[in-house]
Scaffold this motif. Structure first.
Motif, PDB file in Angstrom:
ATOM      1  N   MET A 107       6.279  -9.700  -0.884  1.00  0.00           N
ATOM      2  CA  MET A 107       6.064  -9.868  -2.319  1.00  0.00           C
ATOM      3  C   MET A 107       7.432  -9.755  -2.997  1.00  0.00           C
ATOM      4  SD  MET A 107       2.662  -7.551  -3.115  1.00  0.00           S
ATOM      5  CE  MET A 107       2.674  -8.025  -4.860  1.00  0.00           C
ATOM      6  N   HIS A 108       7.801 -10.771  -3.775  1.00  0.00           N
ATOM      7  CA  HIS A 108       9.025 -10.666  -4.561  1.00  0.00           C
ATOM      8  C   HIS A 108       8.720  -9.767  -5.744  1.00  0.00           C
ATOM      9  CE1 HIS A 108      12.264 -12.675  -7.244  1.00  0.00           C
ATOM     10  NE2 HIS A 108      12.758 -11.630  -6.621  1.00  0.00           N
ATOM     11  N   THR A 109       9.401  -8.619  -5.817  1.00  0.00           N
ATOM     12  CA  THR A 109       9.100  -7.607  -6.834  1.00  0.00           C
ATOM     13  C   THR A 109      10.370  -7.238  -7.604  1.00  0.00           C
ATOM     14  OG1 THR A 109       9.310  -5.969  -5.047  1.00  0.00           O
ATOM     15  CG2 THR A 109       7.083  -6.639  -5.675  1.00  0.00           C
ATOM     16  N   PRO A 110      10.910  -8.171  -8.388  1.00  0.00           N
ATOM     17  CA  PRO A 110      12.162  -7.901  -9.093  1.00  0.00           C
ATOM     18  C   PRO A 110      11.989  -6.881 -10.212  1.00  0.00           C
ATOM     19  CG  PRO A 110      11.223  -9.966  -9.844  1.00  0.00           C
ATOM     20  CD  PRO A 110      10.379  -9.512  -8.693  1.00  0.00           C
ATOM     21  N   GLY A 111      13.127  -6.333 -10.634  1.00  0.00           N
ATOM     22  CA  GLY A 111      13.138  -5.360 -11.726  1.00  0.00           C
ATOM     23  C   GLY A 111      14.192  -4.307 -11.469  1.00  0.00           C
ATOM     24  N   HIS A 112      14.030  -3.551 -10.394  1.00  0.00           N
ATOM     25  CA  HIS A 112      15.097  -2.623 -10.001  1.00  0.00           C
ATOM     26  C   HIS A 112      16.360  -3.424  -9.705  1.00  0.00           C
ATOM     27  CE1 HIS A 112      17.141   0.811  -8.335  1.00  0.00           C
ATOM     28  NE2 HIS A 112      17.250   0.231  -7.148  1.00  0.00           N
ATOM     29  N   SER A 151      21.545  -5.872 -13.249  1.00  0.00           N
ATOM     30  CA  SER A 151      21.296  -6.768 -14.384  1.00  0.00           C
ATOM     31  C   SER A 151      21.416  -5.927 -15.636  1.00  0.00           C
ATOM     32  CB  SER A 151      19.896  -7.388 -14.296  1.00  0.00           C
ATOM     33  OG  SER A 151      18.894  -6.392 -14.450  1.00  0.00           O
ATOM     34  N   SER A 152      21.173  -6.524 -16.797  1.00  0.00           N
ATOM     35  CA  SER A 152      21.086  -5.682 -17.986  1.00  0.00           C
ATOM     36  C   SER A 152      19.815  -4.843 -17.886  1.00  0.00           C
ATOM     37  CB  SER A 152      21.042  -6.534 -19.255  1.00  0.00           C
ATOM     38  OG  SER A 152      19.775  -7.149 -19.418  1.00  0.00           O
ATOM     39  N   ALA A 153      19.837  -3.668 -18.504  1.00  0.00           N
ATOM     40  CA  ALA A 153      18.680  -2.782 -18.430  1.00  0.00           C
ATOM     41  C   ALA A 153      17.430  -3.467 -18.990  1.00  0.00           C
ATOM     42  CB  ALA A 153      18.959  -1.489 -19.182  1.00  0.00           C
ATOM     43  N   ARG A 158      12.128  -6.116 -18.196  1.00  0.00           N
ATOM     44  CA  ARG A 158      11.117  -7.165 -18.402  1.00  0.00           C
ATOM     45  C   ARG A 158      10.648  -7.729 -17.058  1.00  0.00           C
ATOM     46  NH1 ARG A 158      10.297  -7.896 -23.612  1.00  0.00           N
ATOM     47  NH2 ARG A 158      11.951  -7.306 -25.062  1.00  0.00           N
ATOM     48  N   ALA A 159      11.570  -7.866 -16.111  1.00  0.00           N
ATOM     49  CA  ALA A 159      11.164  -8.302 -14.777  1.00  0.00           C
ATOM     50  C   ALA A 159      10.277  -7.253 -14.123  1.00  0.00           C
ATOM     51  CB  ALA A 159      12.394  -8.572 -13.921  1.00  0.00           C
ATOM     52  N   LEU A 160      10.616  -5.980 -14.296  1.00  0.00           N
ATOM     53  CA  LEU A 160       9.840  -4.909 -13.690  1.00  0.00           C
ATOM     54  C   LEU A 160       8.451  -4.801 -14.314  1.00  0.00           C
ATOM     55  CD1 LEU A 160       9.934  -2.694 -11.565  1.00  0.00           C
ATOM     56  CD2 LEU A 160      10.875  -1.152 -13.301  1.00  0.00           C
ATOM     57  N   PHE A 161       8.339  -5.102 -15.599  1.00  0.00           N
ATOM     58  CA  PHE A 161       7.020  -5.086 -16.235  1.00  0.00           C
ATOM     59  C   PHE A 161       6.101  -6.099 -15.572  1.00  0.00           C
ATOM     60  CE2 PHE A 161       4.021  -6.622 -19.485  1.00  0.00           C
ATOM     61  CZ  PHE A 161       3.382  -5.435 -19.812  1.00  0.00           C
ATOM     62  N   MET A 220      11.909   2.178 -20.488  1.00  0.00           N
ATOM     63  CA  MET A 220      12.804   2.011 -19.343  1.00  0.00           C
ATOM     64  C   MET A 220      14.279   2.032 -19.737  1.00  0.00           C
ATOM     65  SD  MET A 220      10.800   2.068 -16.795  1.00  0.00           S
ATOM     66  CE  MET A 220      12.096   1.840 -15.582  1.00  0.00           C
ATOM     67  N   VAL A 221      14.603   1.637 -20.971  1.00  0.00           N
ATOM     68  CA  VAL A 221      16.022   1.593 -21.371  1.00  0.00           C
ATOM     69  C   VAL A 221      16.447   2.875 -22.076  1.00  0.00           C
ATOM     70  CG1 VAL A 221      15.940  -0.921 -21.545  1.00  0.00           C
ATOM     71  CG2 VAL A 221      15.596   0.466 -23.604  1.00  0.00           C
TER      72      VAL A 221
END
Length: 243
Positions: A107-112, A151-153, A158-161, A220-221
């Motif tokens: 599973m592609h799980t971007p965010g971190h 990446s930027s926080a 937003r990717a992690l959401f 998160m930020v």
């Protein structure tokens, strides 16, 4: 199914060896430190390591992934869009790694980080449904991973959401085996307990529970802790672009 969890204290991290004992096929995920511990564990269980997977390009330690893959003859696995400066097996969302009667679905799980993947694991001798998920530094026990190391926080949040919403769609009984626990620099409110379930985290993980995207990003930020020492250099080493 054979599963071994390795808990490390310097850095604080968790690694895994899992696979099919009957078919002598194993994978190692997020190895840290001396590769001998994984080689010995595989030998003790009669399994051959076919895949060494890093869930993402780490920023808190130099990965042992490539060294272990070379020592064991395994394929070294990263997300296909990682852009590392060395050969690796690139996987994408939906790729299935076969380990005898065990499968690990990517599973592609971007965010971190943008290239982060998780592995949804099924033991077909038990059931056709997934049994557990190896979540790296995405979903951990008590919190989610920080989002500003690659990446930027805000972009990471937003990717992690979106990743969190997808993980919430898994059955509640699916066990969660994260890549870190309390004391890791890659999360904030982490538990010292290094396993959980999707259902428990949906109820009691304060970040995972947030349903509104803007509220999630704001959480998160806020109060971002200092980065790991030499984080950018360590990521570059793990990418093969620095020594």
């Amino acid at each position: 199914m054979i599963l071994r969890q390795f808990l490390h204290s310097d850095p604080v991290a968790a690694s895994y060896l899992f696979g099919c004992g009957g078919k002598a096929s194993a994978a190692v995920v997020d190895p840290v430190g001396d590769v001998r511990s994984y080689l010995d564990a595989a030998a003790a269980t009669g399994m051959r390591i076919l895949y060494v997977v890093d869930t993402h390009v780490h920023a808190d330690h130099v990965s042992s992934g490539r060294a272990l893959a070379e020592a064991s003859g395994a394929q070294y696995v990263l997300f296909e869009g990682t852009g590392a400066g060395f050969p690796f097996r690139g996987v994408k969302d939906g790729t299935v790694l076969e380990l005898g009667n065990v499968t690990a679905k990517v599973m592609h799980t971007p965010g971190h980080t943008p290239e982060h993947v998780s592995l949804l694991v099924t033991d077909r001798t038990r059931a056709p449904e997934p049994w557990f998920i190896l979540t790296g530094h995405t979903l951990m026990v008590g919190d989610l991973g920080r989002t500003e190391l690659a990446s930027s926080a805000e972009d990471g949040a937003r990717a992690l959401f979106a990743t969190a919403r997808r993980l919430k769609g898994l059955p509640d009984h699916v066990e969660v085996f994260p890549g870190a626990y309390s004391g890791s620099v890659c999360g904030r409110s982490l538990s010292g307990k290094a396993t959980s379930t999707i259902g428990f985290e949906k109820r009691f993980n304060k970040a995972f529970r947030i349903e509104d995207e803007e509220a999630f990003v704001a959480a998160m930020v806020a109060d971002i802790p200092p980065p790991p020492p030499e984080a950018a250099r360590i990521r570059a080493v793990n990418m093969g672009t620095a020594s």
